[in-house]
Scaffold this active site. Structure first.
Site, PDB file in Angstrom:
ATOM      1  N   GLU A 260      -7.880  -7.557  -2.642  1.00 33.43           N
ATOM      2  CA  GLU A 260      -8.464  -6.912  -1.453  1.00 33.43           C
ATOM      3  C   GLU A 260      -9.489  -7.779  -0.725  1.00 33.43           C
ATOM      4  O   GLU A 260      -9.699  -7.621   0.479  1.00 33.43           O
ATOM      5  CB  GLU A 260      -9.120  -5.592  -1.865  1.00 33.43           C
ATOM      6  CG  GLU A 260      -9.011  -4.498  -0.825  1.00 33.43           C
ATOM      7  CD  GLU A 260      -7.589  -3.976  -0.694  1.00 33.43           C
ATOM      8  OE1 GLU A 260      -7.076  -3.958   0.429  1.00 33.43           O
ATOM      9  OE2 GLU A 260      -6.987  -3.589  -1.719  1.00 33.43           O
TER      10      GLU A 260
ATOM     11  N   THR B 259       0.858  -1.194   0.000  1.00 33.80           N
ATOM     12  CA  THR B 259       0.000   0.000   0.000  1.00 33.80           C
ATOM     13  C   THR B 259       0.893   1.242   0.000  1.00 33.80           C
ATOM     14  O   THR B 259       2.109   1.132   0.121  1.00 33.80           O
ATOM     15  CB  THR B 259      -0.935  -0.030   1.225  1.00 33.80           C
ATOM     16  OG1 THR B 259      -1.652  -1.255   1.202  1.00 33.80           O
ATOM     17  CG2 THR B 259      -1.905   1.117   1.307  1.00 33.80           C
TER      18      THR B 259
ATOM     19  N   GLU C  10      -3.706  -4.067  -1.988  1.00 34.19           N
ATOM     20  CA  GLU C  10      -3.572  -5.027  -0.869  1.00 34.19           C
ATOM     21  C   GLU C  10      -2.136  -5.538  -0.766  1.00 34.19           C
ATOM     22  O   GLU C  10      -1.268  -4.800  -0.383  1.00 34.19           O
ATOM     23  CB  GLU C  10      -4.584  -6.167  -0.978  1.00 34.19           C
ATOM     24  CG  GLU C  10      -5.127  -6.726   0.343  1.00 34.19           C
ATOM     25  CD  GLU C  10      -4.148  -7.148   1.426  1.00 34.19           C
ATOM     26  OE1 GLU C  10      -3.915  -6.311   2.327  1.00 34.19           O
ATOM     27  OE2 GLU C  10      -3.654  -8.274   1.423  1.00 34.19           O
TER      28      GLU C  10
ATOM     29  N   SER D 230     -11.069  -2.492   6.165  1.00 31.93           N
ATOM     30  CA  SER D 230      -9.709  -2.007   5.936  1.00 31.93           C
ATOM     31  C   SER D 230      -9.119  -1.508   7.248  1.00 31.93           C
ATOM     32  O   SER D 230      -9.827  -1.324   8.243  1.00 31.93           O
ATOM     33  CB  SER D 230      -9.767  -0.858   4.926  1.00 31.93           C
ATOM     34  OG  SER D 230      -8.507  -0.247   4.797  1.00 31.93           O
TER      35      SER D 230
ATOM     36  N   THR E 286      -4.210   1.391  -2.351  1.00 30.67           N
ATOM     37  CA  THR E 286      -3.666   0.038  -2.238  1.00 30.67           C
ATOM     38  C   THR E 286      -4.139  -0.904  -3.341  1.00 30.67           C
ATOM     39  O   THR E 286      -5.172  -0.651  -3.977  1.00 30.67           O
ATOM     40  CB  THR E 286      -4.095  -0.555  -0.865  1.00 30.67           C
ATOM     41  OG1 THR E 286      -3.455  -1.803  -0.660  1.00 30.67           O
ATOM     42  CG2 THR E 286      -5.601  -0.743  -0.768  1.00 30.67           C
TER      43      THR E 286
END
Ligand code: GLU
Length: 635
Positions: free
Chosen positions: A466, A427, A447, A498, A445
């Site tokens: 993600e 990220t 991930e 998140s 991001t």
């Protein structure tokens, strides 16, 4: 578990990389400012602030591009768009149009803060149990590199909508610098070279789905070399298509079909790994403009990202839990890095992460007790469990609902906890302030580093993984009306929880700082560390960013620490019962500071990555209003 080993290897690599970066830092930082934190110590450092704007990113080319936009008279939102697209080219392992993110924006004229949620969404065909087969076989490694992990990407639409609402430039204008970088190439920096040796780019050699990213970032299956010219023609073509045809070409046109085809790839031929995204999911993707969550910490107000991120709630809970302790007072045994300070921080992190695991998820789907989690009485109850000289044996989540909504019956000391799966250390975060005082704090991001490792053929961008931020095993309670720990279970069209915490700090009504970090769930701890360094320990912003960090991301797990703390203090923490991991870098914080009294601005980039800061004097910045006709000169 496999994931821990994987993470450990990557962290070790990062420590080595950091040493290299420190050596090359002086040449790579564009402009390094010494940087005062708050108005009262700026002059003592003898570092002049600026008035024309500051861009801080984890990659110098992107900082330069953001600053060029400000120079042309663009505002912070225009610069943020250009920086995001540039990062897709120069830091492709960390963010891009195949991913998602959260952008916090302070609008100076309106005196308003908005949060742009472009988090990836689960496809309509997603199910709560879709990752279960990987728990017994393949684990995070296989699931996260298969199409099933790909969330419907949001970054492009998020940036486009932010530009539309608050920018002054067109999407096409902000794409031009990135197109040029991709087309003409740029010199690979040390971090990208190091990252291209990732195991994530070495899956399924000979399988065209996984070879696609290798062709660009590991030609001949060898890592990139620092200093080599990297041209990305497919990426340039994609960005140009978007510049010419708008976002529809991505969400509804040729690129959409290519995304759907790409996410059908699966590791080891596993049928469960095939992605479930459809053209309809892409066409239906929606950006949400949310209110940030805010609370006070000592004399400051901190605004950060609420659900579907757990960032704001957990950062603020930790800070509120420690607030009753004199964290900056050395005479009382506190002060930076003391055993008491670190123990209180760790204990607060444990309590907050225990609640996070149970209560936080996408509030469009589950009731998140956002008020109760930060309510004074609830914080008091939880903070009372912290003794600065003792480690709690077993930390449990509690029930904030009675503090949230009148009349709901809570039951305390919940026993269930969803498993904590610790993921990426990737990220990226960047912060921008413009000459008008607009501020952008943007964490973005795909991930894991390199996302799924799946690059869309012919289009040159990587797809995120993600969806592995959801619970792998559904945690739904058979009696959900009473207590539902399934807040982060997979559901159709839901956004995974998140940790991203793009934050803006205010003194009174005026923004004085903006920062955030990558680092999976340690993002939360990095933001807490930096906040306390600034507010409790009176550090200037570069010191606050550089200082060693401590992190705990679960109720009863181990403590991460960086090099730089006193080893005696570490031994004392161990003697209290904490299990400390080997030192490893935590996060990468990019910050801007606004001294409203002197009307000057500063920035700090994290030495844990390469870092790029550009500061602009007022006379370097053109007034866009005066010269609106001569655009499209794209340098
Ligand atoms: N996917 C993570 C999150 O949204 C970020 C990953 C990372 O920072 O490495 O919290």
């Amino acid at each position: 578990m496999e994931i821990f080993d994987y993470l450990q290897i990557r962290l070790t690599k990062f420590v080595l990389l950091r040493r290299k970066l420190l050596l090359s830092l002086s040449t790579l930082l564009l402009v390094s400012t010494g940087l005062p934190a708050w108005s009262d110590n700026s002059e003592s450092l003898g570092v002049p602030g600026v008035r024309g704007g500051v861009v801080t990113t984890s990659e110098p080319n992107a900082a330069r591009i953001g600053a060029d936009i400000l120079r042309k008279g663009g505002n912070a939102i225009d610069a943020a768009a250009a920086v995001q697209f540039a990062l897709n080219v120069v830091e492709p392992q960390s963010s891009g149009i195949g991913g998602g993110g959260f952008m916090l924006i302070y609008l100076a004229k309106e005196k308003k803060t908005v949060a742009v949620d472009s988090r990836e969404k689960a496809p309509a065909a997603a199910t709560p149990d879709m990752f279960v087969p990987f728990v017994t076989s393949g684990g995070f490694g296989v699931a996260s590199t298969s199409g099933v992990a790909v969330g419907v990407p949001g970054t492009l639409l998020g940036v486009a909508e932010a530009l539309d609402s608050w920018g002054t430039m067109s999407l096409s204008e902000t794409l031009q610098p990135a197109i040029k970088l991709a087309e003409e190439g740029f010199r690979v920096g040390p971090r990208l070279a190091e990252s291209s040796d990732s195991s994530r780019l070495q899956n399924e050699i000979g399988n065209p789905a996984y070879d696609e990213a290798r062709k660009v970032f590991r030609p001949g299956n060898a890592p990139l070399v620092e200093g080599q010219l990297l041209v990305q023609s497919d990426m340039a073509r994609t960005l140009r298509m978007i510049a010419d045809q708008g976002t529809d070409v991505f969400y509804k046109g040729d690129i959409a079909q290519a995304i759907i085809d790409t996410q059908k790839a699966t590791r080891n031929g596993r049928a469960e790994g095939i992605g479930r995204m459809t053209l309809e999911d892409l066409a239906n993707y929606n950006v949400v403009i949310r209110e940030p969550i805010e609370d006070e910490y000592r004399d400051f107000t901190i605004k950060s990202m609420g659900p579907p991120s757990s960032g704001a709630l957990t950062v603020l809970q930790i800070l509120k839990l420690v607030e009753r302790f004199p964290m900056g007072d050395e005479e009382a045994g506190f002060g930076f890095g003391s055993t008491r300070t670190l123990n209180v921080m760790i204990e607060a992190m444990r309590l907050a992460f225990a609640d996070r695991a149970v209560w936080m998820g996408d509030e469009d789907f589950v009731d998140v007790p956002t008020v109760g989690l930060l309510a004074d009485d609830y914080i008091e109850l939880r903070s009372a469990l912290i003794n600065p000289d003792v480690r709690q044996v077993n930390v449990l989540p509690d029930d904030p609902r009675p503090f949230d909504t009148a009349g709901v019956q809570g039951k305390t000391k919940l026993a269930a906890l969803s498993p904590v799966i610790e993921k990426g250390v990737n990220t990226t975060h960047f912060s921008i302030v413009d000459r008008e005082g607009n501020v952008v704090s943007y964490t973005t991001t795909i991930e894991s580093g390199w996302g799924t490792g799946l690059m869309v053929p012919g289009f040159g961008f990587l797809l995120n993984n993600e969806l592995t931020d959801f619970n792998f095993v559904p945690a739904l309670n058979p009696d959900p009306a009473n207590f539902n720990p399934g807040a982060n279970d997979v559901a159709p069209n839901k956004r995974p929880r998140s940790s991203m915490s793009p934050s803006i700090v205010f003194k009174g009504k005026k923004p004085v700082a903006a920062y955030g970090s990558p680092g999976g769930s340690t993002i939360i701890d990095s933001v807490v560390n930096v906040s306390m360094n600034l507010i409790d320990h009176g550090m200037d912003v570069q010191e606050a960013v550089d200082a060693p960090r401590i992190a705990q991301t679960s109720a009863n797990g181990t403590v991460r620490r960086e090099i730089g703390f006193s080893e005696q203090v570490m031994a004392e923490l161990a003697a209290l019962g904490h299990t400390l991991r080997d030192p490893a870098d935590i996060g990468s914080v990019q910050a801007v500071i606004i001294d409203r009294d002197k009307k000057t601005q500063y920035g700090a980039a994290d030495r844990r990555r390469v870092g790029g800061i550009v500061t602009l004097d007022r006379n370097e910045v053109r007034d866009r209003d005066d010269e609106d006709d001569d655009e499209d000169d794209d340098d």
